[in-house]
Design a protein around this motif. Sequence first.
Motif, PDB file in Angstrom:
ATOM      1  N   PRO A  34      43.466  16.991  31.580  1.00 35.78           N
ATOM      2  CA  PRO A  34      43.254  16.055  32.687  1.00 35.78           C
ATOM      3  C   PRO A  34      41.775  15.786  32.999  1.00 35.78           C
ATOM      4  N   VAL A  37      40.312  13.431  30.535  1.00 35.59           N
ATOM      5  CA  VAL A  37      40.718  12.034  30.761  1.00 35.59           C
ATOM      6  C   VAL A  37      39.847  11.431  31.866  1.00 35.59           C
ATOM      7  N   TRP A  41      37.275   8.188  31.671  1.00 38.17           N
ATOM      8  CA  TRP A  41      37.407   7.057  32.619  1.00 38.17           C
ATOM      9  C   TRP A  41      36.120   6.835  33.401  1.00 38.17           C
ATOM     10  N   PRO A 139      35.455   3.917  42.128  1.00 37.60           N
ATOM     11  CA  PRO A 139      36.204   3.700  43.375  1.00 37.60           C
ATOM     12  C   PRO A 139      36.121   4.866  44.359  1.00 37.60           C
ATOM     13  N   ALA A 141      38.197   6.898  47.106  1.00 31.10           N
ATOM     14  CA  ALA A 141      39.618   7.181  47.345  1.00 31.10           C
ATOM     15  C   ALA A 141      40.043   7.024  48.799  1.00 31.10           C
ATOM     16  N   LEU A 148      39.947  -1.644  45.952  1.00 32.26           N
ATOM     17  CA  LEU A 148      40.426  -1.479  44.573  1.00 32.26           C
ATOM     18  C   LEU A 148      40.194  -2.760  43.788  1.00 32.26           C
ATOM     19  N   ALA A 168      47.456   7.197  35.454  1.00 35.76           N
ATOM     20  CA  ALA A 168      46.801   8.392  34.900  1.00 35.76           C
ATOM     21  C   ALA A 168      46.861   9.548  35.883  1.00 35.76           C
ATOM     22  N   HIS A 169      47.113   9.253  37.146  1.00 29.71           N
ATOM     23  CA  HIS A 169      47.213  10.328  38.146  1.00 29.71           C
ATOM     24  C   HIS A 169      48.481  11.156  37.998  1.00 29.71           C
ATOM     25  N   GLY A 172      46.764  16.060  36.052  1.00 26.44           N
ATOM     26  CA  GLY A 172      45.698  16.750  36.771  1.00 26.44           C
ATOM     27  C   GLY A 172      45.905  16.867  38.264  1.00 26.44           C
ATOM     28  N   ARG A 173      44.823  17.149  38.939  1.00 31.95           N
ATOM     29  CA  ARG A 173      44.884  17.456  40.361  1.00 31.95           C
ATOM     30  C   ARG A 173      43.546  17.172  41.031  1.00 31.95           C
ATOM     31  N   CYS A 174      43.593  17.174  42.358  1.00 26.25           N
ATOM     32  CA  CYS A 174      42.376  17.067  43.151  1.00 26.25           C
ATOM     33  C   CYS A 174      41.913  18.466  43.511  1.00 26.25           C
ATOM     34  N   HIS A 175      40.590  18.620  43.601  1.00 24.63           N
ATOM     35  CA  HIS A 175      39.982  19.915  43.900  1.00 24.63           C
ATOM     36  C   HIS A 175      39.120  19.780  45.150  1.00 24.63           C
ATOM     37  N   SER A 179      36.207  16.642  45.014  1.00 26.65           N
ATOM     38  CA  SER A 179      36.344  15.386  45.771  1.00 26.65           C
ATOM     39  C   SER A 179      36.628  15.622  47.238  1.00 26.65           C
ATOM     40  N   TRP A 185      49.470  15.385  41.884  1.00 31.13           N
ATOM     41  CA  TRP A 185      50.319  14.249  42.263  1.00 31.13           C
ATOM     42  C   TRP A 185      51.776  14.516  41.892  1.00 31.13           C
ATOM     43  N   THR A 233      44.060   5.598  48.304  1.00 26.97           N
ATOM     44  CA  THR A 233      44.089   4.487  47.330  1.00 26.97           C
ATOM     45  C   THR A 233      45.422   4.429  46.578  1.00 26.97           C
TER      46      THR A 233
END
Length: 293
Positions: A34, A37, A41, A139, A141, A148, A168-169, A172-175, A179, A185, A233
Amino acid sequence: MSVSQSKKGDFAAVRQAIKALLHQPEYDDGSAGPVLVRLAWHSSGTYDINTDTGGSNGAGMRYEYEGGDPANAGLQHARVFLEPVKEAHPWITYSDLWTLAGAVAIEEAGGPSISWQGGRTDFVDDTKILKNKIAGRLPDATQGAGHLRKVFYRMGFNDQEIVALSGAHTLGRCHGDRSGFEGPWVNNPTRFSNQYFKLLSTLEWKPKTLPSGVKQFMYYDEDTETELMMLPTDMALLADPGFEPWVRRYGEDKDLFFRDFAKVFSKLMELGIERDAEGRITNTDNELGGYLS
Ligand code: DDH
């Protein structure tokens, strides 16, 4: 003892080396995929179609102005994972390595095969990054549909492509320490699927303010006893009449999502790059010239 090195242009060897590092039992959910990726991006998503600046040439995140953009927090983990590959295959540029790693990670997570071409060059200093104000283009969030569109239209994408890319979400994950947002997700964040769209369009998402004050959306999954999340978002896709029909279609039709995602991710990796009929890059962005020509 000399390290065995591949021949210049042997991308198959690099692919193998990337595949070999994806399994990381000590990291996140056990995969480097993740974050690789996300690196691919963010290296491409700086493109501005109006000024033809930014994009996947350059690997500008090696320099502080772009690498230190708060939007890129945490991507040093991805770059560190890839460093041994660069050392074993020194002919490949970082800009090719980062984009190829994203494509390989998607494929190895069970996603569609991504058409990818090499030949990108790396900036030799940060002049172009500074002159073109590349930082601050990714972007935010916390924003809504208008933001967007502003950001992704600037890259040359339409509404359908914005929604497909957002899928693509599923990875992976948010940390909190990167962020500020927290959590994955979907339940299986190392497997590429259309689950993100299914969950976004069918579950009841509730606003949640984290102790840090950051606002996101959450759903508590009783079966797995895990908390899933959506960014503001992500929720904006559901609330917008131009985006929402695509969220539903991709949630219902995995094959359609895989086809559209493969196309749009490949387009993302090519942002800012021009090629001749043989596929050689004609705008190399620095004085080194196209390294595969
Ligand atoms: Fe994303 N993303 N992304 N994203 N993204 C985050 C993580 C990941 C936004 C914000 C965030 C795309 C679009 C958007 C991935 C891929 C893609 C995080 C959490 C935030 C915040 C970072 C952290 O804390 O570690 C926003 C906003 C947008 C948007 O406006 C549409 C796109 C287009 C992609 C893509 O790859 C095509 C991936 C993968 C991750 C998970 C990273 C990880 O470490 O795990």
